[in-house]
Design an enzyme around this catalytic site. Structure first.
Site, PDB file in Angstrom:
ATOM      1  N   GLU A   1     -16.431  -8.839   1.804  1.00 30.06           N
ATOM      2  CA  GLU A   1     -15.535  -9.002   2.942  1.00 30.06           C
ATOM      3  C   GLU A   1     -14.206  -9.605   2.504  1.00 30.06           C
ATOM      4  O   GLU A   1     -14.133 -10.349   1.526  1.00 30.06           O
ATOM      5  CB  GLU A   1     -16.177  -9.924   3.991  1.00 30.06           C
ATOM      6  CG  GLU A   1     -17.475  -9.382   4.552  1.00 30.06           C
ATOM      7  CD  GLU A   1     -18.063 -10.263   5.642  1.00 30.06           C
ATOM      8  OE1 GLU A   1     -18.945  -9.783   6.372  1.00 30.06           O
ATOM      9  OE2 GLU A   1     -17.632 -11.430   5.768  1.00 30.06           O
TER      10      GLU A   1
ATOM     11  N   LYS B   1     -11.304 -12.091   2.153  1.00 32.26           N
ATOM     12  CA  LYS B   1     -11.148 -13.546   2.258  1.00 32.26           C
ATOM     13  C   LYS B   1      -9.751 -13.817   2.802  1.00 32.26           C
ATOM     14  O   LYS B   1      -8.748 -13.541   2.152  1.00 32.26           O
ATOM     15  CB  LYS B   1     -11.328 -14.232   0.901  1.00 32.26           C
ATOM     16  CG  LYS B   1     -11.318 -15.748   1.032  1.00 32.26           C
ATOM     17  CD  LYS B   1     -11.567 -16.439  -0.292  1.00 32.26           C
ATOM     18  CE  LYS B   1     -11.774 -17.935  -0.067  1.00 32.26           C
ATOM     19  NZ  LYS B   1     -10.760 -18.567   0.754  1.00 32.26           N
TER      20      LYS B   1
ATOM     21  N   ARG C   1     -10.054 -21.810   9.511  1.00 33.99           N
ATOM     22  CA  ARG C   1     -11.442 -21.550   9.898  1.00 33.99           C
ATOM     23  C   ARG C   1     -11.676 -22.070  11.312  1.00 33.99           C
ATOM     24  O   ARG C   1     -11.284 -23.201  11.644  1.00 33.99           O
ATOM     25  CB  ARG C   1     -12.371 -22.256   8.914  1.00 33.99           C
ATOM     26  CG  ARG C   1     -13.868 -21.970   9.091  1.00 33.99           C
ATOM     27  CD  ARG C   1     -14.259 -20.652   8.476  1.00 33.99           C
ATOM     28  NE  ARG C   1     -15.703 -20.449   8.465  1.00 33.99           N
ATOM     29  CZ  ARG C   1     -16.490 -20.699   7.426  1.00 33.99           C
ATOM     30  NH1 ARG C   1     -15.978 -21.204   6.315  1.00 33.99           N
ATOM     31  NH2 ARG C   1     -17.774 -20.446   7.484  1.00 33.99           N
TER      32      ARG C   1
ATOM     33  N   ARG D   1     -12.961 -26.344  10.944  1.00 35.35           N
ATOM     34  CA  ARG D   1     -14.045 -26.565   9.983  1.00 35.35           C
ATOM     35  C   ARG D   1     -14.407 -28.040   9.890  1.00 35.35           C
ATOM     36  O   ARG D   1     -15.510 -28.388   9.472  1.00 35.35           O
ATOM     37  CB  ARG D   1     -13.663 -26.023   8.609  1.00 35.35           C
ATOM     38  CG  ARG D   1     -12.466 -26.689   7.981  1.00 35.35           C
ATOM     39  CD  ARG D   1     -12.138 -26.073   6.629  1.00 35.35           C
ATOM     40  NE  ARG D   1     -13.156 -26.383   5.657  1.00 35.35           N
ATOM     41  CZ  ARG D   1     -13.421 -25.618   4.594  1.00 35.35           C
ATOM     42  NH1 ARG D   1     -12.752 -24.486   4.419  1.00 35.35           N
ATOM     43  NH2 ARG D   1     -14.325 -25.972   3.729  1.00 35.35           N
TER      44      ARG D   1
ATOM     45  N   GLU E   1     -11.897 -16.898  11.423  1.00 36.73           N
ATOM     46  CA  GLU E   1     -10.624 -17.522  11.078  1.00 36.73           C
ATOM     47  C   GLU E   1      -9.559 -16.993  12.021  1.00 36.73           C
ATOM     48  O   GLU E   1      -9.709 -15.921  12.617  1.00 36.73           O
ATOM     49  CB  GLU E   1     -10.218 -17.210   9.634  1.00 36.73           C
ATOM     50  CG  GLU E   1     -11.167 -17.766   8.602  1.00 36.73           C
ATOM     51  CD  GLU E   1     -10.467 -18.064   7.274  1.00 36.73           C
ATOM     52  OE1 GLU E   1      -9.225 -18.040   7.210  1.00 36.73           O
ATOM     53  OE2 GLU E   1     -11.191 -18.338   6.299  1.00 36.73           O
TER      54      GLU E   1
ATOM     55  N   PHE F   1     -16.456 -13.166  11.406  1.00 40.51           N
ATOM     56  CA  PHE F   1     -17.329 -12.594  10.382  1.00 40.51           C
ATOM     57  C   PHE F   1     -18.787 -13.031  10.509  1.00 40.51           C
ATOM     58  O   PHE F   1     -19.618 -12.611   9.713  1.00 40.51           O
ATOM     59  CB  PHE F   1     -16.824 -12.911   8.971  1.00 40.51           C
ATOM     60  CG  PHE F   1     -16.374 -14.338   8.761  1.00 40.51           C
ATOM     61  CD1 PHE F   1     -17.277 -15.377   8.680  1.00 40.51           C
ATOM     62  CD2 PHE F   1     -15.023 -14.617   8.635  1.00 40.51           C
ATOM     63  CE1 PHE F   1     -16.862 -16.673   8.477  1.00 40.51           C
ATOM     64  CE2 PHE F   1     -14.584 -15.920   8.429  1.00 40.51           C
ATOM     65  CZ  PHE F   1     -15.517 -16.956   8.355  1.00 40.51           C
TER      66      PHE F   1
ATOM     67  N   ARG G   1     -22.455 -25.468   0.745  1.00 42.26           N
ATOM     68  CA  ARG G   1     -21.784 -24.493  -0.107  1.00 42.26           C
ATOM     69  C   ARG G   1     -22.875 -23.759  -0.884  1.00 42.26           C
ATOM     70  O   ARG G   1     -23.196 -24.087  -2.017  1.00 42.26           O
ATOM     71  CB  ARG G   1     -20.810 -25.205  -1.054  1.00 42.26           C
ATOM     72  CG  ARG G   1     -19.837 -24.269  -1.737  1.00 42.26           C
ATOM     73  CD  ARG G   1     -18.878 -25.033  -2.634  1.00 42.26           C
ATOM     74  NE  ARG G   1     -17.990 -25.900  -1.892  1.00 42.26           N
ATOM     75  CZ  ARG G   1     -16.880 -25.493  -1.271  1.00 42.26           C
ATOM     76  NH1 ARG G   1     -16.554 -24.216  -1.295  1.00 42.26           N
ATOM     77  NH2 ARG G   1     -16.120 -26.351  -0.640  1.00 42.26           N
TER      78      ARG G   1
ATOM     79  N   LYS H   1     -17.092 -16.500  -3.363  1.00 45.37           N
ATOM     80  CA  LYS H   1     -15.697 -16.097  -3.171  1.00 45.37           C
ATOM     81  C   LYS H   1     -15.098 -15.679  -4.505  1.00 45.37           C
ATOM     82  O   LYS H   1     -15.376 -16.266  -5.551  1.00 45.37           O
ATOM     83  CB  LYS H   1     -14.888 -17.239  -2.538  1.00 45.37           C
ATOM     84  CG  LYS H   1     -14.901 -18.540  -3.325  1.00 45.37           C
ATOM     85  CD  LYS H   1     -14.165 -19.632  -2.567  1.00 45.37           C
ATOM     86  CE  LYS H   1     -14.235 -20.969  -3.323  1.00 45.37           C
ATOM     87  NZ  LYS H   1     -13.573 -22.071  -2.581  1.00 45.37           N
TER      88      LYS H   1
END
Length: 519
Positions: free
Chosen positions: A208, A210, A215, A230, A259, A299, A385, A391
């Site tokens: 996808e 970035k 966010r 976020r 986002e 997303f 994470r 990413k």
């Protein structure tokens, strides 16, 4: 509970080399704590004040009164006094605050004075991070660690979970469910060196775009639409255009992850700084929205109606997302599947791999910063994470903490220039990786001078030490071995990309992540 107990445990945790010993120390403290002490003890041990910043600096703490001979201060009284000090405003408040603070410190023993001084100056770095406190709470209460972590994730507050758990036992954890109106910390991505590397790790995945935006987590029910960042700041009132867009979606109750970005006349994304300024503005919101309208791009979906989707596979969550969100407001993506299904070691279809590389190149051409490669079978790991989102950017970048900065020379005289950069070590303490003054514009130099001076904890005339609260995104060309720095490596050709005030200090990259990217 006496404050001295908290101060002593803090000191012991700071000196404990092993994580298990830290957990044991905190578990013992939690077992002995009264219910009213827990909401204060947890942030104190993590080096935070429940009241936030109180505006107490070095000048107020430079000349401490004679310490008390014996401990009498309680945790509850100390917190009440600090709350009262923070509430003093208006003419004469500075003197009144200083007098009341001096009274509090005068009632403290030497060890308590040291603890309070470090806490008030933001220097309490003893490794008692939230993750260790979660394990300690589990041990103290007899609850399963995984269940405590999930409750904290869903509550968005370690303190709230601790109060309920220590008062009512493990059964209290069932109260903490994903609900509309209570945001959770978002799932985050680790870094990978290339799209191919990410695909090799994940197998069946989605690639996808970035986006370089803000966010947002968007909640909707019968009462309306709410928007959080976020860091769980409520920004609903600042984004009326986003609220209007989401109000038109089908469905009654849902929680979306995405986002907001802004697009120029050519359809390319506007710089992050412009979006951050738009989202950060509280004045004349209507005018700001007209001058720089934002575009939501979603997303993921975490909840639909009363169905919690966190443990569902990403592929299922995306199907639910597609039923809620129009295609134009969903992130662009391409799929990579193995010949025998999803998951690692299945071997991705060569044509799909080529398509993923082409998608990455096209994403960069459209002006976005890279891609996120996501495991189609993975659940949503809120607040973590995880390794199921990777990413990929065209250059190496890290989110690091500024721990100190040097005064500039020549045309930079009078400005804070050379940044000392650190990643998070195993215990959450900053570990220095290098320095840089590259990539700084005159505007950024002026901004960082003002911002870092506000975080100063000392100045020897050459180096200003600062509280490690500011996250900066650093681009670099690689690592090189160095005996000069504690991690054994330093960054090659490091340069500033931008400051990330939307990120908390604990969201900086770790030393382990830095080393893993280059092994």
């Amino acid at each position: 509970m006496l404050l001295i107990r908290l101060a002593q445990v803090s000191l012991q945790v700071a000196g404990a080399p092993a994580r298990n010993r830290k957990v044991e120390l905190l578990a013992g403290l939690f077992r002995d704590a009264a219910s009213e002490d827990v909401p204060v003890a947890i942030p104190y041990l993590a080096g935070r004040l429940p009241q936030g910043r109180l505006g107490i600096g070095w000048s107020a703490l430079g000349d401490l009164p004679a310490p008390a001979a014996a401990p009498t201060l309680t945790v509850a009284h100390t917190d009440a006094e600090l709350t009262a000090i923070g509430a003093l405003t208006g003419p004469g408040s500075r003197a009144a605050r200083a007098e009341r603070l001096r009274g509090l410190l005068g009632a403290a023993t030497a060890d308590e004075q040291h603890f309070l001084r470090a806490l008030l100056l933001g220097e309490l770095r003893q490794g008692a991070l939230d993750a260790i406190a979660v394990d300690a709470l589990a041990r103290a209460s007899g609850a399963a660690g995984a269940e405590v972590r999930r409750a904290v994730m869903l509550a968005g507050s370690l303190r709230d979970v601790a109060v309920a758990l220590l008062a009512d036992g493990p059964g209290a954890l069932a109260r903490f469910r994903l609900t509309v109106g209570r945001p959770v910390h978002p799932m985050l991505a680790q870094s990978a060196g290339s799209v191919g590397e990410a695909i090799d790790k994940l197998g069946g995945c989605a690639v996808e775009e970035k986006l370089d935006g803000i966010r947002v987590q968007v909640h909707r029910d019968a009462t309306g639409v709410r928007v959080w960042t976020r860091t769980l700041d409520d920004i609903t009132d600042r984004l009326p255009d986003l609220v209007t867009a989401v109000a038109g979606f089908p469905g009654e109750r849902f929680v979306l992850d995405g986002e907001v970005i802004a697009l120029g006349p050519d359809g390319r994304p506007r710089p992050f700084q412009e979006i951050a300024a738009r989202v950060g503005s509280r004045r004349d919101v209507a005018r700001a929205a007209a001058e720089l309208p934002v575009v939501p791009v979603f997303f993921d979906v975490l909840l639909v109606d009363d169905e919690d989707l966190l443990d569902r596979a990403f592929a299922e969550r995306h199907d639910a997302l597609a039923r809620l969100v129009p295609e134009g407001m969903r992130v662009r993506r391409t799929l990579v599947t193995g010949p025998t299904g999803t998951g690692p070691d299945t071997g991705a279809d060569p044509g799909a791999r080529d398509a993923a590389d082409a998608f990455f190149a096209a994403t960069l051409e459209r002006g976005h910063e890279g891609v996120v490669v996501k495991d189609l079978a993975a659940p949503y790991s809120a607040g973590r994470r995880g390794a199921s989102w990777l990413k990929v950017k065209p250059v190496h970048t890290l989110d690091l903490l500024v721990t100190a900065v040097e005064w500039g020379s020549g045309r930079r005289t009078g400005k804070l220039s050379n940044l000392h950069l650190a990643a998070l070590g195993p215990d959450g303490d900053p570990v220095m990786l290098g320095k840089t003054f590259k990539g700084l514009t005159d505007q950024l130099l002026a901004w960082q001078t003002e911002r870092l001076l506000a975080l100063s904890t000392g100045d020897d005339g050459r180096v200003v030490t600062v509280r490690p609260e500011l996250v900066v995104e650093i681009a670099y060309d690689g690592l090189q071995r160095s005996t000069r720095y504690p991690a054994g490596v330093t960054l090659r050709f490091a340069r500033v990309v931008r400051y990330r005030e939307d990120k908390r200090p604990e969201e900086a990259d770790t030393v382990a992540t830095v080393l893993a990217q280059h092994t």
